[in-house]
Design an enzyme around this catalytic site. Sequence first.
Site, PDB file in Angstrom:
ATOM      1  N   HIS A  60       0.825  -1.203   0.000  1.00 16.48           N
ATOM      2  CA  HIS A  60       0.000   0.000   0.000  1.00 16.48           C
ATOM      3  C   HIS A  60       0.868   1.266   0.000  1.00 16.48           C
ATOM      4  O   HIS A  60       1.962   1.278   0.562  1.00 16.48           O
ATOM      5  CB  HIS A  60      -0.907   0.009   1.231  1.00 16.48           C
ATOM      6  CG  HIS A  60      -1.822  -1.172   1.307  1.00 16.48           C
ATOM      7  ND1 HIS A  60      -2.231  -1.728   2.504  1.00 16.48           N
ATOM      8  CD2 HIS A  60      -2.410  -1.918   0.332  1.00 16.48           C
ATOM      9  CE1 HIS A  60      -3.037  -2.752   2.261  1.00 16.48           C
ATOM     10  NE2 HIS A  60      -3.153  -2.890   0.950  1.00 16.48           N
ATOM     11  N   LYS A  70       4.465   6.151   8.091  1.00 14.78           N
ATOM     12  CA  LYS A  70       3.989   5.157   9.049  1.00 14.78           C
ATOM     13  C   LYS A  70       5.119   4.746   9.992  1.00 14.78           C
ATOM     14  O   LYS A  70       6.282   4.684   9.600  1.00 14.78           O
ATOM     15  CB  LYS A  70       3.470   3.912   8.320  1.00 14.78           C
ATOM     16  CG  LYS A  70       2.261   4.162   7.434  1.00 14.78           C
ATOM     17  CD  LYS A  70       1.840   2.900   6.685  1.00 14.78           C
ATOM     18  CE  LYS A  70       0.647   3.164   5.784  1.00 14.78           C
ATOM     19  NZ  LYS A  70       0.282   1.952   4.994  1.00 14.78           N
ATOM     20  N   TYR A 130       0.187   0.740  14.164  1.00 13.38           N
ATOM     21  CA  TYR A 130       1.027   1.709  13.480  1.00 13.38           C
ATOM     22  C   TYR A 130       0.452   3.107  13.585  1.00 13.38           C
ATOM     23  O   TYR A 130      -0.758   3.305  13.598  1.00 13.38           O
ATOM     24  CB  TYR A 130       1.305   1.319  12.030  1.00 13.38           C
ATOM     25  CG  TYR A 130       0.154   0.840  11.196  1.00 13.38           C
ATOM     26  CD1 TYR A 130      -0.405   1.652  10.211  1.00 13.38           C
ATOM     27  CD2 TYR A 130      -0.349  -0.447  11.349  1.00 13.38           C
ATOM     28  CE1 TYR A 130      -1.439   1.196   9.405  1.00 13.38           C
ATOM     29  CE2 TYR A 130      -1.381  -0.917  10.549  1.00 13.38           C
ATOM     30  CZ  TYR A 130      -1.926  -0.085   9.584  1.00 13.38           C
ATOM     31  OH  TYR A 130      -2.958  -0.543   8.792  1.00 13.38           O
ATOM     32  N   ASP A 167      -6.467  -6.329  -2.610  1.00 16.60           N
ATOM     33  CA  ASP A 167      -5.031  -6.501  -2.822  1.00 16.60           C
ATOM     34  C   ASP A 167      -4.752  -7.483  -3.960  1.00 16.60           C
ATOM     35  O   ASP A 167      -3.783  -7.317  -4.711  1.00 16.60           O
ATOM     36  CB  ASP A 167      -4.359  -6.978  -1.541  1.00 16.60           C
ATOM     37  CG  ASP A 167      -4.260  -5.879  -0.491  1.00 16.60           C
ATOM     38  OD1 ASP A 167      -4.443  -4.704  -0.845  1.00 16.60           O
ATOM     39  OD2 ASP A 167      -4.028  -6.213   0.691  1.00 16.60           O
TER      40      ASP A 167
END
Length: 230
Positions: A60, A70, A130, A167
């Site tokens: 991603h 992130k 995260y 995905d």
Amino acid sequence: MRELGIEGAWIMEPKVLTDRRGSFHEWFRAPELAEAAGYRLDLAQANCSVSARGTLRGIHFADVPPGQAKYVTCVRGAVLDVIVDLRTGSPTYRAWETVRLDDRDHRAVHLAEGLGHGFLALTDDATVVYLCSRGYAPAREHGVHPLDPDLGIDWPADVPLLLSDKDAAAPGLAEAEAAGLLPSYEACTAWYEGLRAASAAPALPDALVAPRHPDRTAPGPRPRAGRPVS
């Protein structure tokens, strides 16, 4: 913080203190990250995902600007975390690195805006948390197929893979590049420099930041949005 082979990616390896009660560690230290990256991580959102063994999430990335930086760790079980340089024109374009994140060593990784991210759950109930510099915005979120041979990521052969429909339908790297979906290295470096300049700027005095009530010297009450929490 230790920089990885891809510019904009770092690993944090904390000192874990243990005794008969359990353990303690610091998994995020803002000053150390700011010193390494040259700018602060502005926290806009914190996520938590729980995955069955074999779940593969990613790869991603988000449009830059503003992108989405992130800071990732695994608090239960283990995952194979993957960082991919998707910035066209980057010296390490198409390069990837893997880091094992687990609940034993408690390592964390930070990836700057423009880098691709994914992970494979190596255990059941693998729990990843995260911190994100920007909130989720579907219109500027994209993906590259994690099994694309042009990337050639070395996923463990002994783990059966489970992908989401989204995905599994993601374009390959060449298709994403041809469609203009990938961030450019030029745009990303310009964004990083802007963040460094903003971090270096002196903070404004409170008098210039806090709104003042017209009839008082102290800040007035700020309006609250939303309904009360019962």
